[in-house]
Design a protein around this motif. Sequence first.
Motif, PDB file in Angstrom:
ATOM      1  N   LEU A 551     -18.092 -29.406 -13.869  1.00 19.88           N
ATOM      2  CA  LEU A 551     -18.908 -29.894 -12.704  1.00 19.88           C
ATOM      3  C   LEU A 551     -19.552 -28.439 -12.011  1.00 19.88           C
ATOM      4  CD1 LEU A 551     -16.929 -32.170 -10.767  1.00 19.88           C
ATOM      5  CD2 LEU A 551     -18.708 -32.709 -12.178  1.00 19.88           C
ATOM      6  N   PRO A 552     -20.713 -28.396 -11.782  1.00 16.75           N
ATOM      7  CA  PRO A 552     -21.270 -27.380 -11.064  1.00 16.75           C
ATOM      8  C   PRO A 552     -21.024 -27.230  -9.807  1.00 16.75           C
ATOM      9  CG  PRO A 552     -23.107 -28.783 -11.182  1.00 16.75           C
ATOM     10  CD  PRO A 552     -21.850 -29.480 -11.997  1.00 16.75           C
ATOM     11  N   ALA A 553     -21.376 -25.908  -8.999  1.00 17.90           N
ATOM     12  CA  ALA A 553     -20.978 -25.861  -7.695  1.00 17.90           C
ATOM     13  C   ALA A 553     -21.966 -26.428  -6.680  1.00 17.90           C
ATOM     14  CB  ALA A 553     -20.728 -24.407  -7.258  1.00 17.90           C
ATOM     15  N   PRO A 554     -21.758 -27.300  -5.739  1.00 14.13           N
ATOM     16  CA  PRO A 554     -22.496 -27.798  -4.908  1.00 14.13           C
ATOM     17  C   PRO A 554     -23.380 -26.674  -4.094  1.00 14.13           C
ATOM     18  CG  PRO A 554     -20.370 -27.885  -3.877  1.00 14.13           C
ATOM     19  CD  PRO A 554     -20.225 -27.248  -5.255  1.00 14.13           C
ATOM     20  N   LYS A 555     -24.511 -27.021  -3.427  1.00 14.94           N
ATOM     21  CA  LYS A 555     -25.009 -26.062  -2.540  1.00 14.94           C
ATOM     22  C   LYS A 555     -25.262 -26.694  -1.249  1.00 14.94           C
ATOM     23  CE  LYS A 555     -28.054 -24.679  -6.586  1.00 14.94           C
ATOM     24  NZ  LYS A 555     -29.421 -24.588  -7.096  1.00 14.94           N
ATOM     25  N   THR A 567     -23.105 -30.521  12.169  1.00 17.49           N
ATOM     26  CA  THR A 567     -23.257 -31.047  10.601  1.00 17.49           C
ATOM     27  C   THR A 567     -23.943 -29.945   9.714  1.00 17.49           C
ATOM     28  OG1 THR A 567     -23.476 -33.056  11.620  1.00 17.49           O
ATOM     29  CG2 THR A 567     -24.308 -32.979   9.552  1.00 17.49           C
ATOM     30  N   ILE A 568     -23.330 -29.936   8.655  1.00 15.53           N
ATOM     31  CA  ILE A 568     -24.163 -29.167   7.336  1.00 15.53           C
ATOM     32  C   ILE A 568     -24.632 -30.133   6.255  1.00 15.53           C
ATOM     33  CG2 ILE A 568     -22.762 -26.995   7.819  1.00 15.53           C
ATOM     34  CD1 ILE A 568     -21.261 -27.446   5.334  1.00 15.53           C
ATOM     35  N   ALA A 569     -25.357 -29.743   5.650  1.00 13.31           N
ATOM     36  CA  ALA A 569     -25.860 -30.742   4.622  1.00 13.31           C
ATOM     37  C   ALA A 569     -25.676 -29.722   3.139  1.00 13.31           C
ATOM     38  CB  ALA A 569     -27.503 -30.819   4.676  1.00 13.31           C
ATOM     39  N   TYR A 612     -18.541 -21.228   5.845  1.00 19.55           N
ATOM     40  CA  TYR A 612     -18.520 -22.629   5.295  1.00 19.55           C
ATOM     41  C   TYR A 612     -18.650 -22.666   3.835  1.00 19.55           C
ATOM     42  CZ  TYR A 612     -19.017 -23.646  10.183  1.00 19.55           C
ATOM     43  OH  TYR A 612     -18.820 -23.676  11.574  1.00 19.55           O
ATOM     44  N   LYS A 613     -18.026 -23.118   3.042  1.00 18.54           N
ATOM     45  CA  LYS A 613     -18.203 -23.442   1.715  1.00 18.54           C
ATOM     46  C   LYS A 613     -18.015 -24.995   1.309  1.00 18.54           C
ATOM     47  CE  LYS A 613     -16.435 -19.124  -0.108  1.00 18.54           C
ATOM     48  NZ  LYS A 613     -15.485 -18.558  -0.997  1.00 18.54           N
ATOM     49  N   ALA A 614     -18.478 -25.601   0.168  1.00 20.98           N
ATOM     50  CA  ALA A 614     -18.367 -26.859  -0.335  1.00 20.98           C
ATOM     51  C   ALA A 614     -17.772 -26.669  -1.593  1.00 20.98           C
ATOM     52  CB  ALA A 614     -19.537 -27.535  -0.030  1.00 20.98           C
ATOM     53  N   GLU A 628     -21.011 -19.135   0.131  1.00 22.86           N
ATOM     54  CA  GLU A 628     -20.715 -19.242   1.465  1.00 22.86           C
ATOM     55  C   GLU A 628     -21.748 -19.117   2.454  1.00 22.86           C
ATOM     56  OE1 GLU A 628     -16.377 -18.006   3.324  1.00 22.86           O
ATOM     57  OE2 GLU A 628     -17.898 -16.179   3.475  1.00 22.86           O
ATOM     58  N   GLU A 629     -21.850 -19.614   3.454  1.00 19.23           N
ATOM     59  CA  GLU A 629     -22.815 -19.531   4.504  1.00 19.23           C
ATOM     60  C   GLU A 629     -22.062 -19.316   5.843  1.00 19.23           C
ATOM     61  OE1 GLU A 629     -25.682 -19.085   3.490  1.00 19.23           O
ATOM     62  OE2 GLU A 629     -25.732 -20.013   1.629  1.00 19.23           O
TER      63      GLU A 629
END
Length: 810
Positions: A551-555, A567-569, A612-614, A628-629
């Motif tokens: 699986l690729p990393a989400p963004k 909330t983040i998207a 934040y990371k996902a 990371e943001e």
Amino acid sequence: MRRLRKLSSVLSPVFLSGIFPPAAFPLAVFLLVSAALLAAPAGAQIGPTPAPAVRVESGQSQAAGSDPVAVAAYGKLFDASGRIISVTPKFLRETLDFYIEQLTSEAGPDKRADVDERRRRLAETFRDDDMVQKFLLLDYLTGLAPPAAQARMEVRGHVLRRLWYEGLYGIERYRDEIDERSALPFKIRDLAEERGILAKATTSSGKKYIEECRKAEVPIPPGWGNAAWKHVGNLTTNFLGFGNPAEVWRWDSSSPKGLCVALPRVDGSNISALGIICLGRESSNACFFDAENVPVGASKPISDFLGGTDLFNGVCTDCHAGENPYVVHPGGPLDMRPDNHPAQFYTPLIKPSWPQNPGPFGLLAMVPINELPPVSDGSCLSCHVPGDAGRFPDILALNAWAGGQSDYCRVIVKSAIGNTMPGPGGPFDKHVQAMLAFCGQSTPEGGDVPPVDKDDPQVVSPPLLLGPLYACVDMVEVGGGIYDAKITVSVNGNPQPSVQVKTPSKTLVKISPPLVAGDVVNAVQEKNGVVSKPSPDVVVLDHTVAYPFGLPAPKIDPTRINECGRTIAVRHIKGATVTVFTNGGTPATYSTGGDWSNLPPAIRPFVLADRYKAQQKLCKDVSPDSAEESAVSPPAPMPVPKMDPPVAGQPLVAVSNLAEGAQTTIDEASAGTVSSFSTAVTWNPEVDVATALGRNIKSGDTFTVISELCDGTKVEIPPARPCKSLDPPKIATPLVGQNFVTVTSAAPGARILVYDASLAKIGDGSGITVGLTRKIKFGDVLKVMQRLEECTSSQAYQTGVVCASNKDCG
């Protein structure tokens, strides 16, 4: 006029812009530099005009009744194969006669007397010079043509005059004795203007044009020859085959931030064409300048260049269209990103009769392809996005302006395919074939028409399962539902518990047990006792086929995360389970169903500098973490929310201009809070207020919108107005083979009614996409209306359809 428009195509600049973005050309940035800009001939006298002593070979065989010129630009004439025509005096005379006869026949009987009078005045004023008579009669007839034909014939007339006087006087006398704007000898120009035969220059040219560009925050370059200009190389891919060499020069501006690119086309000791395009990166405006027959090594102030309404040697924006005003060959000297990237789709400052860079073009995104293994169709849109190769212009609108095939298609798209960009038969074939098909079509005639005065209450649109669907997913996304209808998803014929529609564009349906590869899934909706046809079946895929290397990393998107937000998207694989981490831990995990989800982290509201990371998961596969943001200071002042004025009968409202992650509350004066939500993007087009109200909006309902981060802002919305009638909705131009239409404008929550040419109802749904009871066929004409309770649009919107493959066009 249709025939003339097709004949009168003009070849504007060609620096080419990466039309199709293969992996082999990752930098296919459109840099359309130097739009067919040229000026006029030189040297003439009152009295007989001897035939030019040069260009004695025609090399052309002209079919009777056909246009002798395919395109005209840069002071040259080109044939249908893109070769420069080597003209003779006989060829010039015959070409003038062809256009004069063509335009006279199309001027119409009501203009015939005026044309005859103009012919008489010209013969009287220039009795010894039949070529001047022809030039000025063609100029007059061009002014009678519709805008597109007029713009193109201006170019033809100008180039014909230039070639005549260049051949008659040679380059040196031409520079001294010819007015660049009119391409006529100064004495002839002055006499024609004095007699009212030739219009004088308009006020939006010269220094005034430069000032307009300056006010529009477009950089104004130093004069040609200034040391600030930097030579960056010679054009390596030259579809025009013109200029030996065709040099590329640039000048950068810091205030306003922007770029000017010059493309001098050298012919020995002479620069026959010197076009400059300047772009304001922050304003996204562009200006065009042109000069001709400049000696190599000479200087020329920018105030002496032609610009604005003085541009006559090509319809610049018929080629220079797209995200930015430049056309870039991949890997060539025009590859100047990010300096050639405007903040928005660029706006040209040019003649109103020219195409105004219509777009961006959305139809290519609607062409069905499979970007995942094992099929792996290539997508041009993998690169042609803002910040990379840039979005395409509206090809259909450019063709409609041209009354046939635009030069953007003829010169850029068709020359690029199989040359600097992928050709037919390769991995990008579906998009290649679509671009070729689009280049053969124009925007279908459409607009508002009388309403359809019948209905078939037994027709309800099938909903749309938004795939692909993968094994281990326990939630699916369904579009096209009608507000308060029941959506029932079935897996292998076994219905899941029904879900009531509250947001028509996206309804999430829980699946239990989770999906297994090979499962067949479809959906129906029921409204007022009427059950739709089932949606097309979707077969569940094993995600390892599509993602064999994991699986690729989400963004995280948008990357801006505001302090005090909630909330983040995250963009992710459709239906994946997504976990959001705060400061390297504290996970919050969600089932998604979609592929771009608003997700609240575990700790909220957000603290300044929190990180934040996902991560996403399907079955037992777990992806790497996203980039990371961090939370940043919120905007100050807070943006003031906007709400489309509500109309009685709406169950939903649309809200925009929100701060990312803000908590937004909607209150109604008599009912209190009717909705509270947080979204990481700046809009929410489907906010359900009817559920809390216990009814749809009524006339007089008054709403207040409050949006809060660390501080808050509030706006009161004017009272809802009665719904006596609605404007017709709008839909995107449909493609042959689609089983849905895409709604671009409608009242929030309205039912969208779709009829075919026989007035058979083939759609009744809601949201962004509305399913149809059958696929769209070639030749279909659709009429679309909208309804809120008992209030129906006073007119219908009508449109034809477009083919995304030539095999479907007929």
